[in-house]
Design a protein around this motif. Structure first.
Motif, PDB file in Angstrom:
ATOM      1  N   GLU A 379      29.721  37.825  56.722  1.00 19.77           N
ATOM      2  CA  GLU A 379      30.741  38.803  56.360  1.00 19.77           C
ATOM      3  C   GLU A 379      32.052  38.473  57.065  1.00 19.77           C
ATOM      4  O   GLU A 379      32.066  38.120  58.240  1.00 19.77           O
ATOM      5  CB  GLU A 379      30.293  40.206  56.736  1.00 19.77           C
ATOM      6  N   SER A 380      33.125  38.629  56.341  1.00 21.50           N
ATOM      7  CA  SER A 380      34.442  38.440  56.939  1.00 21.50           C
ATOM      8  C   SER A 380      34.846  39.715  57.671  1.00 21.50           C
ATOM      9  O   SER A 380      34.769  40.811  57.101  1.00 21.50           O
ATOM     10  CB  SER A 380      35.479  38.107  55.867  1.00 21.50           C
ATOM     11  N   PRO A 381      35.274  39.606  58.919  1.00 23.75           N
ATOM     12  CA  PRO A 381      35.697  40.808  59.644  1.00 23.75           C
ATOM     13  C   PRO A 381      37.094  41.281  59.273  1.00 23.75           C
ATOM     14  O   PRO A 381      37.548  42.319  59.754  1.00 23.75           O
ATOM     15  CB  PRO A 381      35.657  40.351  61.111  1.00 23.75           C
ATOM     16  N   TRP A 382      37.772  40.513  58.435  1.00 25.16           N
ATOM     17  CA  TRP A 382      39.134  40.866  58.045  1.00 25.16           C
ATOM     18  C   TRP A 382      39.155  41.304  56.597  1.00 25.16           C
ATOM     19  O   TRP A 382      38.573  40.659  55.725  1.00 25.16           O
ATOM     20  CB  TRP A 382      40.076  39.677  58.244  1.00 25.16           C
ATOM     21  N   ILE A 383      39.821  42.424  56.330  1.00 24.73           N
ATOM     22  CA  ILE A 383      39.963  42.942  54.972  1.00 24.73           C
ATOM     23  C   ILE A 383      41.431  42.890  54.600  1.00 24.73           C
ATOM     24  O   ILE A 383      42.287  43.403  55.340  1.00 24.73           O
ATOM     25  CB  ILE A 383      39.432  44.385  54.859  1.00 24.73           C
ATOM     26  N   ALA A 384      41.713  42.288  53.465  1.00 21.40           N
ATOM     27  CA  ALA A 384      43.103  42.170  53.027  1.00 21.40           C
ATOM     28  C   ALA A 384      43.689  43.552  52.788  1.00 21.40           C
ATOM     29  O   ALA A 384      43.025  44.418  52.214  1.00 21.40           O
ATOM     30  CB  ALA A 384      43.182  41.331  51.755  1.00 21.40           C
ATOM     31  N   PRO A 385      44.919  43.809  53.229  1.00 19.75           N
ATOM     32  CA  PRO A 385      45.540  45.124  53.020  1.00 19.75           C
ATOM     33  C   PRO A 385      45.733  45.407  51.537  1.00 19.75           C
ATOM     34  O   PRO A 385      46.118  44.528  50.763  1.00 19.75           O
ATOM     35  CB  PRO A 385      46.878  45.003  53.750  1.00 19.75           C
ATOM     36  N   ALA A 386      45.437  46.684  51.157  1.00 20.75           N
ATOM     37  CA  ALA A 386      45.596  47.077  49.758  1.00 20.75           C
ATOM     38  C   ALA A 386      47.076  47.183  49.416  1.00 20.75           C
ATOM     39  O   ALA A 386      47.880  47.645  50.237  1.00 20.75           O
ATOM     40  CB  ALA A 386      44.911  48.408  49.504  1.00 20.75           C
ATOM     41  N   PRO A 387      47.492  46.773  48.221  1.00 26.48           N
ATOM     42  CA  PRO A 387      48.906  46.885  47.846  1.00 26.48           C
ATOM     43  C   PRO A 387      49.328  48.336  47.719  1.00 26.48           C
ATOM     44  O   PRO A 387      48.526  49.211  47.400  1.00 26.48           O
ATOM     45  CB  PRO A 387      48.969  46.160  46.493  1.00 26.48           C
ATOM     46  N   LYS A 388      50.588  48.633  47.975  1.00 27.32           N
ATOM     47  CA  LYS A 388      51.092  49.993  47.903  1.00 27.32           C
ATOM     48  C   LYS A 388      51.075  50.507  46.467  1.00 27.32           C
ATOM     49  O   LYS A 388      51.253  49.757  45.511  1.00 27.32           O
ATOM     50  CB  LYS A 388      52.513  50.052  48.452  1.00 27.32           C
ATOM     51  N   ALA A 389      50.895  51.846  46.327  1.00 25.57           N
ATOM     52  CA  ALA A 389      50.838  52.436  44.985  1.00 25.57           C
ATOM     53  C   ALA A 389      52.160  52.249  44.256  1.00 25.57           C
ATOM     54  O   ALA A 389      52.199  52.019  43.048  1.00 25.57           O
ATOM     55  CB  ALA A 389      50.501  53.926  45.094  1.00 25.57           C
ATOM     56  N   GLU A 390      53.255  52.356  45.042  1.00 25.88           N
ATOM     57  CA  GLU A 390      54.558  52.186  44.395  1.00 25.88           C
ATOM     58  C   GLU A 390      54.712  50.791  43.825  1.00 25.88           C
ATOM     59  O   GLU A 390      55.266  50.612  42.727  1.00 25.88           O
ATOM     60  CB  GLU A 390      55.669  52.441  45.423  1.00 25.88           C
ATOM     61  N   ARG A 391      54.215  49.797  44.533  1.00 29.33           N
ATOM     62  CA  ARG A 391      54.315  48.423  44.053  1.00 29.33           C
ATOM     63  C   ARG A 391      53.501  48.234  42.775  1.00 29.33           C
ATOM     64  O   ARG A 391      53.905  47.576  41.846  1.00 29.33           O
ATOM     65  CB  ARG A 391      53.828  47.462  45.138  1.00 29.33           C
ATOM     66  N   ASP A 392      52.314  48.876  42.758  1.00 28.52           N
ATOM     67  CA  ASP A 392      51.491  48.798  41.549  1.00 28.52           C
ATOM     68  C   ASP A 392      52.216  49.419  40.359  1.00 28.52           C
ATOM     69  O   ASP A 392      52.189  48.896  39.244  1.00 28.52           O
ATOM     70  CB  ASP A 392      50.160  49.511  41.771  1.00 28.52           C
ATOM     71  N   GLN A 393      52.870  50.593  40.606  1.00 28.70           N
ATOM     72  CA  GLN A 393      53.564  51.265  39.519  1.00 28.70           C
ATOM     73  C   GLN A 393      54.738  50.441  39.021  1.00 28.70           C
ATOM     74  O   GLN A 393      54.984  50.344  37.816  1.00 28.70           O
ATOM     75  CB  GLN A 393      54.057  52.637  39.997  1.00 28.70           C
ATOM     76  N   ILE A 394      55.438  49.800  39.955  1.00 25.21           N
ATOM     77  CA  ILE A 394      56.566  48.956  39.571  1.00 25.21           C
ATOM     78  C   ILE A 394      56.095  47.793  38.717  1.00 25.21           C
ATOM     79  O   ILE A 394      56.673  47.472  37.683  1.00 25.21           O
ATOM     80  CB  ILE A 394      57.299  48.450  40.827  1.00 25.21           C
ATOM     81  N   GLU A 395      54.993  47.148  39.160  1.00 28.54           N
ATOM     82  CA  GLU A 395      54.477  46.012  38.407  1.00 28.54           C
ATOM     83  C   GLU A 395      53.963  46.445  37.040  1.00 28.54           C
ATOM     84  O   GLU A 395      54.056  45.714  36.067  1.00 28.54           O
ATOM     85  CB  GLU A 395      53.349  45.344  39.203  1.00 28.54           C
ATOM     86  N   GLU A 396      53.436  47.707  36.969  1.00 22.59           N
ATOM     87  CA  GLU A 396      52.915  48.194  35.690  1.00 22.59           C
ATOM     88  C   GLU A 396      54.037  48.517  34.721  1.00 22.59           C
ATOM     89  O   GLU A 396      53.945  48.285  33.520  1.00 22.59           O
ATOM     90  CB  GLU A 396      52.066  49.438  35.947  1.00 22.59           C
ATOM     91  N   ASP A 397      55.133  49.074  35.270  1.00 22.23           N
ATOM     92  CA  ASP A 397      56.242  49.479  34.409  1.00 22.23           C
ATOM     93  C   ASP A 397      57.168  48.329  34.061  1.00 22.23           C
ATOM     94  O   ASP A 397      57.923  48.414  33.095  1.00 22.23           O
ATOM     95  CB  ASP A 397      57.063  50.574  35.092  1.00 22.23           C
TER      96      ASP A 397
END
Length: 494
Positions: A379-397
């Motif tokens: 198991e990797s002890p490091w978890i990649a940070p989740a992208p911000k919701a605002e960034r997701d919305q920007i990419e979606e729009d």
């Protein structure tokens, strides 16, 4: 159980072995020393870390105890693929030759030719060299190999990988046909087998472990990671590396971190130092004195992390390495065996981590096929940070806005194009009118100007000058047509 005292070694050699703290020979030593002392050729095949260096150093010192070296004519020759490995052989010679009068010379790059020439001129019993520097001395006329009685080729498979095989064949031909040859390798590629068949005479073959096998004392862990983006793979692996270091804590005394490229070695070392870890790089582009200082610091414990290219993977005897990290999956499967062999040595246990991404799949498959087993996943002890919701919305729009703008531009485009056409027509009319005015008599210009203005008015909106009411007076005879319009009438229409 057999001890060194049962191997008919010189008493002075036995005393040096005892002073070094060794009592029982390893399997490769037990198999290679007796036939070597009998003067037979030896072909030793054993994984790294099994004591091959002492397997040829001990009998060589015993056999050279009688005789005397002559100027420029060494009595024995040891070839090593890298400067570090050659320096390690020289250290082993110093350890086991205590009490004897044997002399040595170390011929490696990064050191002055003058100093090496002085040693050769005095005469040496043991000449330890890398192939390139040895040939340089030979071609300068500073060295003769006709007095070589014993020739040793160490880490022959690494010689093959580094392209030294033509040099090795040339050096063999420089030495007497009657020499004794001790040939050691961790693997036996077809090219190496061809050389042994050509230059070794009825050798004693000692194979103490299955070829390309890994030590059972090493715990192997594979950490698989899918990067957020392809260009983020190296950065993510650096995060994982630091997370594993923190997780293992005090159990990680020191570690060698292997990278495939020299540039990556420098980047990883710099990144670790930036985050507060004691790390230094080592690779072939560094000055020899710096490489020596770095290795010495790692050996004596003042340096905790050694970030290395494969120059440090083969044959280096660095005791008490608790961890090995394959920051990059090696492109040659054999290098995996040699890299992780830096830990779990001399009866100690060790841990070897390998960080892989989907692009390493073919290399990983080749490694597992070579070692004959699947590397356990961890198991990797490091978890990649989740992208911000605002960034997701920007990419979606973003696609919607882009298509909207595109449609808008397409819709407006004909109207925008119409204006320049109309302007061009107006400009042509103005030019024609102006030219006519210049050519006509002075007293007729005002009437023609008026007619031209009437024509422009009819083209633009269907109005003529007569529709705009009385003229504005008091501005002289040459009033432009658009000023003659009645402002009051225009304001009323507005």
């Amino acid at each position: 159980m057999t001890s060194f005292t049962d191997l008919k070694l010189d008493p002075k050699v036995l005393k040096a072995i005892d002073a070094a703290g060794y009592t029982t020979p390893t399997p490769i030593q037990l198999g290679a020393i007796p036939p070597a002392l009998e003067g037979r050729d030896v072909l030793g095949i054993a994984q790294t870390g099994t004591g091959k260096t002492a397997g040829f150093t001990l009998p060589m010192i015993t056999m050279l105890s009688k005789g005397r070296a002559r100027a420029r004519m060494p009595r024995s020759l040891v070839l090593a693929p890298t400067r570090e490995l050659a320096a390690q052989v020289a250290e082993n010679f110093d350890t086991y030759a205590k009490g004897s009068r044997l002399t040595k010379a170390l011929l490696i790059g990064g050191v002055s030719f003058k100093e090496q020439d002085q040693l050769i001129d005095r005469g040496v019993d043991v000449l330890i060299a890398t192939p390139g520097r040895l040939i340089d001395h030979f071609e300068r006329g500073k060295l003769l190999l006709t007095g070589v009685q014993i020739m040793v080729v160490d880490e022959a498979d690494r010689m093959l990988d580094m392209g030294f095989i033509p040099d090795i064949e040339r050096i063999f031909e420089m030495t007497p046909f009657t020499r004794q040859t001790l040939f050691f390798s961790a693997t036996m590629a077809p090219e190496i087998e061809r050389i042994t068949n050509k230059f070794l005479s009825n050798p004693e073959r000692i194979e103490v472990a299955r070829q390309n096998s890994t030590s059972e004392a090493i715990e192997q862990i594979l950490i698989e990671h899918t990067p957020r983006r392809r260009d983020m793979a190296a950065k993510d692996k650096r995060e994982i590396l630091r997370a594993v270091i923190e997780r293992d804590g005090s159990a990680l005394r020191n570690a060698i971190i292997f990278c495939n490229r020299k540039t990556e070695v420098d980047v990883v070392a710099k990144s670790l130092r930036k985050h507060g870890y004691d790390a230094e790089p080592i690779h072939g582009d560094l000055d020899q004195s710096q490489r020596t200082r770095t290795l010495d610091g790692f050996r004596d414990g003042t340096l905790r992390f050694l970030v290395a290219s494969d120059v440090a993977a083969r044959g280096l005897d660095i005791p008490n390495v608790s961890h090995v990290f394959n920051f990059d999956v090696p492109s040659h499967a054999e290098d995996y065996v040699h890299r992780i062999g830096r830990t779990g040595r001399a009866g100690k246990t060790g841990i070897a981590y390998t960080l892989s991404t989907p692009s390493d799949a073919k290399y990983l498959e080749a490694i597992q096929h070579l070692v004959g087993t699947e590397i356990p996943r961890g198991e990797s002890p490091w978890i990649a940070p989740a992208p911000k919701a605002e960034r997701d919305q920007i990419e979606e729009d973003a696609p919607k806005r882009a298509s909207s703008r595109s449609r808008s531009r397409k819709k407006d485009k004909p109207e925008a194009a119409a204006e320049p056409v109309q302007d061009a027509q107006d400009a042509q009319a103005d030019v024609a009118t102006t030219e006519a005015s210049v050519a006509a008599p002075r007293d007729n210009r005002r009437d023609r100007d008026s007619r031209g203005e009437e024509d422009r008015g009819s083209r633009r909106g269907g109005r003529s000058r007569q529709d705009n009411g009385p003229k504005v007076v008091g501005l002289g005879d040459h009033v432009p047509g658009f000023i003659e319009m009645s402002f009051e009438e225009r304001r009323a229409e507005g």
